[in-house]
Design a protein around this motif. Structure first.
Motif, PDB file in Angstrom:
ATOM      1  N   ARG A 156      -0.728   1.660   9.608  1.00 37.51           N
ATOM      2  CA  ARG A 156      -1.107   0.370  10.182  1.00 37.51           C
ATOM      3  C   ARG A 156      -2.360  -0.178   9.513  1.00 37.51           C
ATOM      4  O   ARG A 156      -2.516  -1.380   9.355  1.00 37.51           O
ATOM      5  N   THR A 157      -3.258   0.712   9.124  1.00 30.08           N
ATOM      6  CA  THR A 157      -4.537   0.314   8.553  1.00 30.08           C
ATOM      7  C   THR A 157      -4.673   0.866   7.139  1.00 30.08           C
ATOM      8  O   THR A 157      -3.866   1.693   6.685  1.00 30.08           O
ATOM      9  N   LEU A 158      -5.733   0.446   6.456  1.00 26.89           N
ATOM     10  CA  LEU A 158      -5.993   0.973   5.118  1.00 26.89           C
ATOM     11  C   LEU A 158      -6.282   2.473   5.160  1.00 26.89           C
ATOM     12  O   LEU A 158      -5.916   3.201   4.225  1.00 26.89           O
ATOM     13  N   LYS A 159      -6.952   2.915   6.207  1.00 24.31           N
ATOM     14  CA  LYS A 159      -7.204   4.355   6.342  1.00 24.31           C
ATOM     15  C   LYS A 159      -5.894   5.117   6.459  1.00 24.31           C
ATOM     16  O   LYS A 159      -5.717   6.188   5.854  1.00 24.31           O
ATOM     17  N   ASP A 160      -4.945   4.566   7.217  1.00 24.82           N
ATOM     18  CA  ASP A 160      -3.615   5.186   7.319  1.00 24.82           C
ATOM     19  C   ASP A 160      -2.944   5.202   5.949  1.00 24.82           C
ATOM     20  O   ASP A 160      -2.301   6.195   5.569  1.00 24.82           O
ATOM     21  N   ILE A 183       0.402  -4.432   5.728  1.00 27.82           N
ATOM     22  CA  ILE A 183      -0.697  -3.698   6.364  1.00 27.82           C
ATOM     23  C   ILE A 183      -1.599  -4.683   7.087  1.00 27.82           C
ATOM     24  O   ILE A 183      -1.789  -5.819   6.647  1.00 27.82           O
ATOM     25  N   ASP A 184      -2.177  -4.255   8.192  1.00 32.34           N
ATOM     26  CA  ASP A 184      -2.932  -5.146   9.073  1.00 32.34           C
ATOM     27  C   ASP A 184      -4.310  -5.490   8.500  1.00 32.34           C
ATOM     28  O   ASP A 184      -5.339  -4.936   8.888  1.00 32.34           O
ATOM     29  N   THR A 185      -4.321  -6.407   7.542  1.00 38.01           N
ATOM     30  CA  THR A 185      -5.554  -6.988   7.002  1.00 38.01           C
ATOM     31  C   THR A 185      -5.322  -8.500   6.979  1.00 38.01           C
ATOM     32  O   THR A 185      -4.836  -9.037   5.993  1.00 38.01           O
TER      33      THR A 185
END
Length: 453
Positions: A156-160, A183-185
């Motif tokens: 979902r995120t960049l970390k993911d 991705i959620d950005t």
């Protein structure tokens, strides 16, 4: 399998055919041409497809797939290859054997599910894909959903995405690029490269567009072509992202579903830039053919601008450096037109293009009431705004006044504008801006107004 030194690099796409022309090998070959490599193909499947989705799939016999790859590799050579649609376990295994035999560097685009319609990979093929093909790859380019299936990590995120990329890299691939389209950005599209245990991100503004069919194919093909030309992975990914950004911005609005990207947009824009400059130079010559044009010069001087199609920034608007002035004999500029040299008139056209994308040219001239009256009498759409009503916050923000004013004018009458004017303010000269699709059309309007003043 390398080409002879000095020849054009060759890139091979191994994947499915898209009858709609937007994705698959059709997109790949356009992209190869755009980056300057010779494109070849080995078709694995023929799809019945358009902008709405994939309706049917016919798989090519694996012996024919093998022979296509061999024919290209033996004769033309392969500096880099990419895989796209590999529908079945048997097709994947055949492609794996050919890549192993010929040893060319390969970019793997793990196509699994299109935007609509039939799956591009049968359920049992994923295990073979992960265990046999990915370990041979130089780069793998999954989107969010594909990265989840390959890694088992919810993205979902960049970390993911970083965690998923690290997990995918354990399959043996040299580099993983997780595409950021899903991705959620919210403000940016961020692609993530994981190579040698290092992470690098590539950021560009997120585009609100439905002209995205083939974006993933074009991205992986651009990386492939650039690798074939000798770029390293980091450079190839950076350039490929810009190519796809332009391909979406200048995509083809075809069909009833998701329109197609335009992989050749970068080349088309270079050609368009030349045409824009030539049109402005011709317009300046025309301005010098009538004496009454000299009388239209405002105190702040004038500029004549022309924007590229779908321009969103003043860097994409050409004008005259230092504006156009009157040297006592004729209208002149210090140099030829260039992009990014106009501010006020360029911001006017950029703001207008948000509502009317085909209005790409503008000329500012001296305000005179009889010019406005003549325009109205001719039936031109004349809009105006009052600079005295400009909010204090806008006044204090550098470069915000013109967009605010033009937006106010467009809101007031909700008409396609031919003329926008304002009566100035303290320290601000009143001004008329004439708008049209091209510089030639702008001049036609100015001539009509002058004849009827």
């Amino acid at each position: 399998m390398k080409l002879c030194k000095g020849e054009i690099p060759a890139a091979l796409t191994i994947g499915g055919s898209d009858s709609g022309g937007g994705a698959g090998i059709q997109s790949d070959l356009k992209t190869f041409a755009a980056v300057g490599v010779y494109g070849t193909s080995a078709i694995t499947s023929v799809t019945v497809q358009n902008t709405l989705g994939v309706m049917d799939i016919w798989d090519v016999d694996v012996s024919i797939i093998r022979r296509q790859i061999k024919a290209v590799a033996e004769d033309i050579g392969v500096d880099a290859a990419k895989t796209g649609m590999l529908h079945t376990t048997e097709i994947i295994e055949a492609v794996v054997e050919e890549i192993s035999l010929w040893g060319f560097p390969t970019v793997v685009d793990p196509l699994m599910k299109p935007k609509g319609g039939a799956s591009l990979m049968t359920p049992g093929a994923l295990v073979t894909f992960k265990e046999k093909l990915i370990p041979l790859a130089k780069v793998v380019t999954p989107n969010r959903q594909e990265a989840e299936r390959l890694s088992g990590v919810k993205v979902r995120t960049l970390k993911d995405a970083e965690e998923a990329a690290e997990e995918i890299s354990r399959l043996g691939v040299e580099a993983v690029v997780i595409k950021g389209g899903h991705i959620d950005t919210p403000e940016e599209s961020v692609d993530l490269l994981y190579e040698d245990s290092q992470v690098k991100t590539y950021r560009l503004p997120r585009l609100d567009s439905k002209l995205t069919h083939g974006a993933g194919c074009s991205f992986s093909a651009a990386i492939t072509g650039l690798l074939a030309k000798g770029f390293d992975i980091k450079e190839a990914v950076e350039r490929a992202k810009r190519i796809v950004f332009d391909a979406i911005r200048h995509g083809f609005d075809v069909g009833k579903g998701y329109g197609s990207v335009n992989p050749l947009a970068e080349l088309h824009l270079k050609s368009e830039k030349y045409a824009v400059i030539m049109a402005l130079e011709e317009a300046l010559e025309k301005l010098n053919t009538r004496d009454e044009f000299f009388e239209l010069m405002p105190e702040v001087r004038m500029n004549f601008v022309y924007a590229l199609p779908r321009a969103i920034d003043i860097k994409e608007v050409a004008g005259f450096p230092g504006r156009i002035t009157f040297d006592g004999k004729q209208l002149a500029s210090v140099s030829r037109p260039r992009f990014g040299v106009s501010t006020h008139v360029a911001k006017t056209i950029i703001t207008v293009m948000k509502s009317f994308p085909d209005i790409r040219s503008a000329l500012n001239i001296k305000y005179e009431r009889d010019l406005v009256d003549a325009s109205v009498k001719l039936g031109l759409n004349v809009l105006n705004y009052d600079r005295r009503l400009e909010p204090e916050k806008i006044r204090r923000t550098e470069g915000a006044s013109i967009p605010w004013g033009v937006e106010q004018a467009l809101k007031e009458l909700d008409l396609r504008p031919d003329i926008i004017f304002h009566l100035g303010d303290i320290g601000k000269e009143p001004m008329i801006t004439v708008l049209a699709e091209t510089p030639r059309e702008v001049l036609k309007k100015v001539v009509k107004v002058l004849k009827n003043r």
